[in-house]
Every structure is written in structure tokens, then in C-alpha cells.
Motif scaffolding. Structure first.
Motif, PDB file in Angstrom:
ATOM      1  N   ASP A  86       0.854  -1.183   0.000  1.00 54.48           N
ATOM      2  CA  ASP A  86       0.000   0.000   0.000  1.00 54.48           C
ATOM      3  C   ASP A  86       0.891   1.233   0.000  1.00 54.48           C
ATOM      4  N   GLY A  87       1.657   1.372  -1.089  1.00 59.52           N
ATOM      5  CA  GLY A  87       2.597   2.479  -1.190  1.00 59.52           C
ATOM      6  C   GLY A  87       2.474   3.184  -2.521  1.00 59.52           C
ATOM      7  N   ALA A  88       3.556   3.817  -2.938  1.00 58.44           N
ATOM      8  CA  ALA A  88       3.584   4.556  -4.199  1.00 58.44           C
ATOM      9  C   ALA A  88       4.688   3.985  -5.085  1.00 58.44           C
ATOM     10  N   ARG A  89       4.370   3.789  -6.340  1.00 62.61           N
ATOM     11  CA  ARG A  89       5.326   3.226  -7.302  1.00 62.61           C
ATOM     12  C   ARG A  89       6.532   4.146  -7.416  1.00 62.61           C
ATOM     13  N   VAL A  90       7.708   3.557  -7.476  1.00 67.90           N
ATOM     14  CA  VAL A  90       8.928   4.336  -7.644  1.00 67.90           C
ATOM     15  C   VAL A  90       9.884   3.573  -8.559  1.00 67.90           C
ATOM     16  N   GLN A  91      10.412   4.265  -9.559  1.00 71.11           N
ATOM     17  CA  GLN A  91      11.384   3.689 -10.483  1.00 71.11           C
ATOM     18  C   GLN A  91      12.752   4.261 -10.117  1.00 71.11           C
ATOM     19  N   VAL A  92      13.710   3.387  -9.849  1.00 71.01           N
ATOM     20  CA  VAL A  92      15.024   3.779  -9.341  1.00 71.01           C
ATOM     21  C   VAL A  92      16.050   3.716 -10.462  1.00 71.01           C
ATOM     22  N   HIS A  93      16.746   4.816 -10.688  1.00 72.78           N
ATOM     23  CA  HIS A  93      17.837   4.879 -11.667  1.00 72.78           C
ATOM     24  C   HIS A  93      19.123   5.245 -10.921  1.00 72.78           C
ATOM     25  N   TRP A  94      20.173   4.451 -11.111  1.00 75.61           N
ATOM     26  CA  TRP A  94      21.435   4.659 -10.365  1.00 75.61           C
ATOM     27  C   TRP A  94      22.585   4.308 -11.294  1.00 75.61           C
ATOM     28  N   ASP A  95      23.349   5.340 -11.693  1.00 76.70           N
ATOM     29  CA  ASP A  95      24.445   5.137 -12.650  1.00 76.70           C
ATOM     30  C   ASP A  95      25.818   5.103 -12.006  1.00 76.70           C
ATOM     31  N   GLY A  96      25.864   5.169 -10.670  1.00 73.73           N
ATOM     32  CA  GLY A  96      27.131   5.176  -9.968  1.00 73.73           C
ATOM     33  C   GLY A  96      27.535   6.558  -9.502  1.00 73.73           C
ATOM     34  N   GLU A  97      26.918   7.580 -10.098  1.00 69.70           N
ATOM     35  CA  GLU A  97      27.187   8.961  -9.689  1.00 69.70           C
ATOM     36  C   GLU A  97      25.942   9.619  -9.112  1.00 69.70           C
ATOM     37  N   ASP A  98      24.820   9.410  -9.765  1.00 66.30           N
ATOM     38  CA  ASP A  98      23.578  10.044  -9.321  1.00 66.30           C
ATOM     39  C   ASP A  98      22.456   9.017  -9.239  1.00 66.30           C
ATOM     40  N   SER A 137      18.363   8.760  -9.331  1.00 69.84           N
ATOM     41  CA  SER A 137      17.146   9.468  -9.702  1.00 69.84           C
ATOM     42  C   SER A 137      15.956   8.568  -9.408  1.00 69.84           C
ATOM     43  N   LEU A 138      14.930   9.144  -8.816  1.00 71.87           N
ATOM     44  CA  LEU A 138      13.717   8.404  -8.475  1.00 71.87           C
ATOM     45  C   LEU A 138      12.545   9.032  -9.207  1.00 71.87           C
ATOM     46  N   TYR A 139      11.709   8.183  -9.811  1.00 70.39           N
ATOM     47  CA  TYR A 139      10.578   8.673 -10.586  1.00 70.39           C
ATOM     48  C   TYR A 139       9.291   8.009 -10.109  1.00 70.39           C
ATOM     49  N   SER A 140       8.224   8.785 -10.117  1.00 67.14           N
ATOM     50  CA  SER A 140       6.921   8.269  -9.735  1.00 67.14           C
ATOM     51  C   SER A 140       6.331   7.461 -10.874  1.00 67.14           C
ATOM     52  N   ARG A 141       5.143   6.904 -10.626  1.00 74.26           N
ATOM     53  CA  ARG A 141       4.443   6.156 -11.664  1.00 74.26           C
ATOM     54  C   ARG A 141       4.182   7.018 -12.901  1.00 74.26           C
ATOM     55  N   ASN A 142       4.001   8.327 -12.703  1.00 71.49           N
ATOM     56  CA  ASN A 142       3.764   9.254 -13.806  1.00 71.49           C
ATOM     57  C   ASN A 142       5.051   9.847 -14.345  1.00 71.49           C
ATOM     58  N   MET A 143       6.180   9.260 -13.954  1.00 73.63           N
ATOM     59  CA  MET A 143       7.511   9.652 -14.413  1.00 73.63           C
ATOM     60  C   MET A 143       7.917  11.043 -13.947  1.00 73.63           C
ATOM     61  N   GLU A 144       7.356  11.510 -12.849  1.00 74.13           N
ATOM     62  CA  GLU A 144       7.788  12.755 -12.244  1.00 74.13           C
ATOM     63  C   GLU A 144       8.985  12.485 -11.345  1.00 74.13           C
TER      64      GLU A 144
END
Length: 555
Positions: free
Chosen positions: A256-268, A270-277
Motif C-alpha cells: 500500500d505504497g507509491a510506485r517508484v522507479q530507481v535509476h542509479w548510474d554510480g554517480e547520481d 534518480s527516483l521517478y513516480s508512476r507518472n515519471m515525475e
């Protein structure tokens, strides 16, 4: 391409009711777009920037009305535009019927009449400038820039510019139409276009690549860490659906949470919501966790869940407080703690994994995250009882329920197909009489552990069996139920017990099936104990007639 030509083509598309003809018209538009193809492929969908882009026009209806009013002259106000919209129901129709052009003043481009060779590239450049305006006075600047565009528009151009600015193109062109038109216009396989769109999330880029580099160029497109893609979605379904379709199911907790897409390139990170915000700044503890426990480069899919000090999941509304927070994040972090529950791996170590089977992607997920507490637990089974036990534990832990996934399915961004199912909550319950039971085994040997349930036959006030329930019951509840039912035991045969109809259970279920196994002719699929109806005698239990009615309503 002249913006007037684009507007005329859009009008042709809007007037065409046939889907195939719409694709053909968009195909011709793309073939003729020239150097503006990338922008045209977005404009035709009502988009100014790629779907993954953080760049937004950030101009609401009121500012658009002000710009239109200024371009229409001193006798028209924003309120007048709003009143006309209330009557017409379409901002494009309102814009097309205003007498635009010829207004002098800052931002008017020095133009003195509508329809003066406004191009697609010029419109895009002005909208880029509009999106870049920020800080004090930015709203006035946005209105001025938009006024300048409307001041140069013909009636038809104004119709589609107004719609474009507000994201309401309304010409019947969706993502599928653009995908098919790209394939037709540049003679490339539609499946190749679909895959390129999935990894890039940029229709303009894909259209341009298809034209300039063909199928080979599309095949070279890959996921990029830092560029979000659409999330794969689930539809409602049942355990029966899953096992009938796949024979075995991958079972996970439904958080019961919020979708999150995790991007990690070794330097930064970035986290994005289901709507890619971009929600990176709002979730610093997840950023810190990823930096410490996840091996880059990766793209992960998961859920951000708010938890209490004791580690128990909190309601969805609590995580929203964090997602929406732009200021005082540190203070809110102290108030509401957030944890990552990763359940999929889209990219790892330079490898795109969208086309890999789910179970393989899960293995890569386990390999790149060194803290198993942040990886969603997975059960792969063909046994409904194992699934029932898994769901029971998920519910007892305070989660929503379970997800059922095809173990062999690819990850398809943006799709809500049949490969991911959300286990339906029990939308109906039945009040059924306990007419039998079985003694448990092992540590539950002294308790009645499985209960035979019956519905009431109104014709003769008898009870006919409909199924058994053994899930949804804690050890403490089993002890209480045994104490409650032991005085009603009429006879025993080994582990099986015959019980006087005296106690009513409220039971949830997934579906009602016809069955020759039980006297009623029906069986409950995936039954789950809810509670004892202490307020209801057996004479008031649910009838076979109601069971039949509910079964029929299932369709």
C-alpha cells in the motif's frame, strides 16, 4: 513545416471517424514533416515534450485564457473566454472563433496579421521559452509569449495551438496510432517500433530514427539510466485466472505504497513516480539506501512504503505526504519514514532486461541489491493453498494483499495486460453455518483447524455443504474457535468431526464455482475466514438461493 499545414492535417484527422484512415492520414503527415518530424510526432498527440521529460509548460487554463483575450483585443477579457468555453465545451472552438491577430505590443513578434507563415519549429521554440520562464514575473512572461503566438495564428492554427497548450488535442490520435503510423511511414516492423518506444519513451526520437536509420537504428535503441520509462501495470484477477492461464504463478506482496522507479548510474540516483515525475528530492533515505546497497548501473521498479517506528506499513495517504513534499523534507522525514520494496529489475550491468522472463529479472534484482529486506519476497508455485498462506501473511502484516505474475512474462512498459494480476479484495462475504471440522496436525493437533461450511436451504431449513475454510485464522483464533465448537460436536471419525449447526462464520471468497463435491452444487474458491457472526443464529445464515444469485452475478 508550416504550422498552418499541421493544423489543416490535424483537422482532417479529427474529421475522420475510421481508425484505419486516421492511421493513414497520420502516416502521410509524418512522411511530409521533414525536419520537424520529431516535434510533429509529439504535437499530434497533444504533447510538447517527450513523455519522460521533466520540462513542463506549467501554464494553466486561466493563463491561456488571458493570452487569448489579449490577442483578441481590448474588448475581450479572460472571463469572456471562459464564458464562451462554458458554452462551446472546447477551448479550440473558442480560439478559432475569436478575431485574433493584429494586436500590437510586447511579444507580438512585430506581426500585424494572423497566419503569417508560422512554422512548427517556431511554435516549438516559443513553447520551449515559455516552459523555461521561472521566478518572479514568470507568469506574465508566459502570457506574453503565448499572446505572441496567438497573435500570429489563423483561426485553424489557434484551434490546435490552444488545445496543444492545454494538452487537449482531441483529434483521436493516441499512442497506438502514432506507433502504427511510424511503422507505415518508414517501412519498419511495428513490433520494432513498439520496442523502441518502450525503451526510449520518446515518440519523436523513434519517428526520426525510423526515418533516418530504419530498423537497424531502432534495434540499437536501449534503456538509458536516468531516462524513466512507463511502468508495467496490473489488472484485477484471481488465483484461478492465474493458475488456469500460466499453470504456476509468481506471488508477491501487494504494498500500500507509491510506485517508484530507481535509476542509479554510480554517480547520481534518480527516483521517478508512476507518472515519471522526478521525486528524488522528496525521498532522501531511499537515495541513501540505493547508494549504499545497490550495485550500479541499474534501473529498478518497486514501491515506496511509509512505515511506523516499529516498521509496520502505514496507509497510502502517508506516503503521499512525502511524495508531494518540496519543502522541509528533513522535518517530514523525521515524521514519516519511507522504505524501498524493490520487485523488478529492468536494467543491470549494462544489460536491458525488459524481454527477460520475470523470474530471471528477479534473480538479477537479488544480485544487485545486497540488503534482502528491500527486495520483495517471491513465491513461485502452482498450489492454491500455498498462495492462500502467502496472502494470509501479507494481510496479517498490514499489506493490501498479493500480486500474481506470469513467471515467464517480459516487462512491457505502459501495458496493463494479463501478465500481472492484482488479487481482488473480497467484494462479497457469506454468512455460513459450521457443520463439520477436522482436527489439525503438528502444533495445531489440539485445535480444530479446517471447518466445513454449509448454506441454508429455505425449503426445508436444512443445511447443504458448500466448502471448507482453513485460512485467515491465527493460532489464537483457532483456540477460541475450538472452545466455541467443541460443545457442538455430535460425532468423530478419526480427524473428521460432525458438528451441530449452531455457529455462523462470515467468510470471504474469490469466486463461487459449480461443483459436484458439495451438496449445494457449489464451491467457494479461495475461502477466507473473516469472523464469527455471534449476532446471527443459523436460521439467519445465507441461503443457497443467495449463493446461486451471487454466482450468476459473476457472469
Amino acid at each position: 513545416m508550416d504550422f498552418g499545414s499541421f493544423a489543416a492535417r490535424a483537422a482532417d484527422v479529427e474529421a475522420e471517424p475510421a481508425d484505419l484512415e486516421v492511421v493513414a492520414l497520420v502516416t502521410d503527415l509524418f512522411a511530409d514533416a521533414g525536419e520537424d518530424l520529431r516535434v510533429v510526432a509529439r504535437f499530434v498527440q497533444g504533447r510538447v515534450f517527450p513523455a519522460h521529460s521533466e520540462t513542463k509548460l506549467d501554464i494553466g487554463p486561466r493563463l491561456c485564457y488571458e493570452a487569448l483575450a489579449r490577442a483578441a483585443g481590448t474588448n475581450v477579457t479572460a472571463s469572456d473566454v471562459e464564458d464562451r468555453l462554458a458554452e462551446a465545451g472546447d477551448i479550440g472552438e473558442v480560439a478559432a472563433n475569436l478575431e485574433l491577430g493584429g494586436q500590437a505590443g510586447l511579444g507580438a513578434f512585430g506581426a500585424d496579421s494572423g497566419g503569417d507563415d508560422l512554422t512548427v519549429s517556431a511554435v516549438f521554440a516559443e513553447l520551449e521559452a515559455l516552459a523555461a520562464a521561472e521566478g518572479n514575473g514568470s507568469q506574465d512572461e508566459k502570457v506574453t509569449l503565448l499572446f505572441g503566438l496567438f497573435n500570429r495564428c489563423s483561426s485553424e492554427e489557434a484551434r490546435y495551438l490552444a488545445r496543444l497548450v492545454l494538452g487537449e488535442m482531441r483529434i483521436g490520435v493516441g499512442e497506438g496510432t502514432v506507433r502504427d503510423a511510424i511503422a507505415d511511414a518508414f517501412d519498419v516492423p511495428v513490433d520494432t517500433v513498439k520496442r523502441a518506444l518502450q525503451v526510449s519513451n520518446d515518440y519523436g526520437l523513434v519517428a526520426e530514427t525510423a526515418r533516418d536509420e530504419g530498423e537497424a537504428g531502432l534495434d540499437e535503441m536501449h534503456l538509458e539510466v536516468g531516462r524513466p520509462v512507463q511502468a508495467m501495470l496490473a489488472q484485477a484477477g484471481t488465483v484461478t485466472d492465474a493458475l488456469d492461464e500460466w499453470e504456476r504463478a509468481a506471488v508477491e506482496t501487494k504494498f500500500d505504497g507509491a510506485r517508484v522507479q530507481v535509476h542509479w548510474d554510480g554517480e547520481d540516483v534518480s527516483l521517478y513516480s508512476r507518472n515519471m515525475e522526478d521525486v528524488t528530492a522528496a525521498l532522501p533515505e531511499i537515495v541513501e539506501f540505493v547508494e549504499e546497497h545497490v550495485e550500479p548501473p541499474v534501473i529498478l521498479d518497486g514501491e515506496a512504503v511509509a512505515v511506523s517506528a516499529a516498521g509496520e506499513p502505514l496507509p497510502f495517504q502517508e506516503i503521499l505526504k512525502r511524495f508531494r513534499r518540496k519543502h522541509d523534507v528533513a522535518a517530514m522525514r523525521e515524521e514519516i519514514r519511507v522504505e524501498l520494496n524493490a520487485f523488478d529489475c529492468l536494467h543491470a550491468g549494462g544489460d536491458d532486461l525488459l524481454e527477460a522472463p520475470f523470474v530471471e529479472r528477479y534473480e538479477r534484482l537479488e544480485a544487485v541489491v545486497d540488503d534482502e529486506s528491500a527486495v520483495s519476497e517471491l513465491l513461485v508455485t502452482d498450489d492454491p493453498e500455498e498462495i492462500a498462506t502467502f496472502e494470509e501473511r501479507a494481510l496479517e502484516s498490514g499489506h493490501e494483499g498479493i500480486m500474481l505474475k506470469d513467471p515467464d512474462a517480459a516487462y512491457t512498459p505502459g501495458d496493463r495486460g494479463k501478465h500481472w494480476l492484482k488479487r481482488k479484495p473480497d467484494v462479497e462475504t457469506l454468512d455460513l453455518v459450521v457443520t463439520g471440522a477436522e482436527w489439525g496436525e503438528g502444533r495445531r493437533a489440539s485445535f480444530l483447524g479446517t471447518f466445513l461450511l454449509s448454506a441454508r436451504d429455505e425449503d426445508d431449513d436444512s443445511f447443504e455443504t458448500i466448502g471448507k475454510v482453513a485460512t485467515g485464522i491465527t493460532d489464537e483464533e483457532l483456540a477460541d474457535l475450538t472452545d466455541l465448537l467443541e460443545p457442538q460436536i455430535r460425532s468423530e471419525d478419526g480427524q473428521e468431526v460432525d458438528i451441530e449447526p449452531a455457529v455462523v462464520f462470515e467468510v470471504g471468497y474469490e469466486e463461487i464455482q459449480t461443483s459436484p463435491t458439495y451438496e449445494s452444487g457449489y464451491a467457494l474458491r479461495f475461502p477466507r475466514f473473516v469472523t464469527v457472526r455471534e449476532d446471527k443464529p443459523p436460521a439467519d445464515a445465507d441461503t443457497i438461493e443467495r449463493v446461486e444469485r451471487l454466482a450468476a452475478q459473476q457472469g
